[in-house]
Design an enzyme around this catalytic site. Sequence first.
Site, mmCIF file in Angstrom:
data_model
loop_
_atom_site.group_PDB
_atom_site.id
_atom_site.type_symbol
_atom_site.label_atom_id
_atom_site.label_comp_id
_atom_site.label_asym_id
_atom_site.label_seq_id
_atom_site.Cartn_x
_atom_site.Cartn_y
_atom_site.Cartn_z
ATOM 1 N N ARG A 27 -12.982 6.574 -6.620
ATOM 2 C CA ARG A 27 -12.443 6.538 -7.977
ATOM 3 C C ARG A 27 -11.392 5.436 -8.119
ATOM 4 N NH1 ARG A 27 -7.657 6.529 -10.660
ATOM 5 N NH2 ARG A 27 -6.851 8.037 -9.161
ATOM 6 N N ASP A 28 -10.268 5.590 -7.455
ATOM 7 C CA ASP A 28 -9.174 4.638 -7.584
ATOM 8 C C ASP A 28 -9.567 3.263 -7.059
ATOM 9 O OD1 ASP A 28 -6.635 3.690 -8.130
ATOM 10 O OD2 ASP A 28 -5.763 4.449 -6.287
ATOM 11 N N HIS A 220 1.055 8.851 -2.002
ATOM 12 C CA HIS A 220 0.051 7.844 -2.344
ATOM 13 C C HIS A 220 0.730 6.471 -2.275
ATOM 14 C CE1 HIS A 220 -3.620 6.687 -4.879
ATOM 15 N NE2 HIS A 220 -2.897 5.580 -4.833
ATOM 16 N N HIS A 222 0.873 2.291 -1.620
ATOM 17 C CA HIS A 222 0.193 1.003 -1.612
ATOM 18 C C HIS A 222 0.845 0.129 -0.552
ATOM 19 C CE1 HIS A 222 -2.234 0.892 -5.553
ATOM 20 N NE2 HIS A 222 -1.957 2.160 -5.270
ATOM 21 N N CYS A 253 -3.357 -3.285 -6.930
ATOM 22 C CA CYS A 253 -2.360 -3.096 -7.968
ATOM 23 C C CYS A 253 -2.370 -4.306 -8.892
ATOM 24 C CB CYS A 253 -0.972 -2.917 -7.360
ATOM 25 S SG CYS A 253 0.325 -2.787 -8.596
#
Length: 314
Positions: A27-28, A220, A222, A253
């Site tokens: 998904r992400d 979560h 990055h 991002c």
Amino acid sequence: MSVEGLPMAVPAPGLPARVRIYEVGARDGLQNEQAAVPTPVKAEFIRRLADSGLTTIEATSFVHPKWVPQLADAEELFPLVSSLPGVALPVLVPNRRGLERALALGAEHVAVFASATESFAKANLNRTVDESLAVFEPVVRHAKDAGVHVRGYVSMCFGDPWEGAVPLHQVARVCTALRDMGCDELSLGDTIGVATPGHVLELLHLLNEVGVPTNVIGVHFHDTYGQALANTLAALQHGVTTVDASAGGLGGCPYAKSATGNLATEDLVWMLHGLGIETGVDLGRLTATSGWMAERLGRPSPSRTVRALSHKEQ
């Protein structure tokens, strides 16, 4: 290193015995692709992720196709994978309509997506923080009435590209609001990858102080500045046992030019296995799956572990 391509397990004190990996690549990760990935490829990706031992795989988002065209096939995709045994398949639902679409297909795990900052709430949700929370409240209530597990994502927990450092109390306010409306778990997002371990621990301590228990918190991170694994280890030391990651490091991002995207699941698994922490994941199968998807996307995986293990096989 062992002959199986795994690190030697050397446990460290004060860490959990097992970690649940919340896989977000389907998904992400895929929603950040320039072109839509064919639905059968997405379904096969999810099946292969499940075959590697991952038991929580975020499948798709029931957002309006206008906003995320890469996930416009949610209704077609979800039935292709919904019967995978022993696998939770959370889906993102931005509003009541999205929830109704997900429930109609039998979804049992959903997630809402909030922001800790006004700037990102306006940019991503076109609402203020309070307005977005007001939209989510009936969504969460209806989901709970339907017996569905609800996760609350909180983005920009550590830094915002427009506002800079985010005050901890601001993050805590959104987290407590989501808990009060009924969210079963929270995911703290370092959306632009600026967190460092001390910052992570300070936020976790504050959340505990305001009544958010550690056992409902996921993280979560990055890896924009190379801090994702260090931040994860800090969270584990605090007692967090749910970590979000993306197979092959898929996703990125859009707000930081140097962003390298989500924490790669393989890199996370390598560290966890090296610490003697159980994950249930077969690293070889997972690496092969990410290599398979990288071929279909036409570029190498950014995961250091995928690259290292793939090189050894050559």
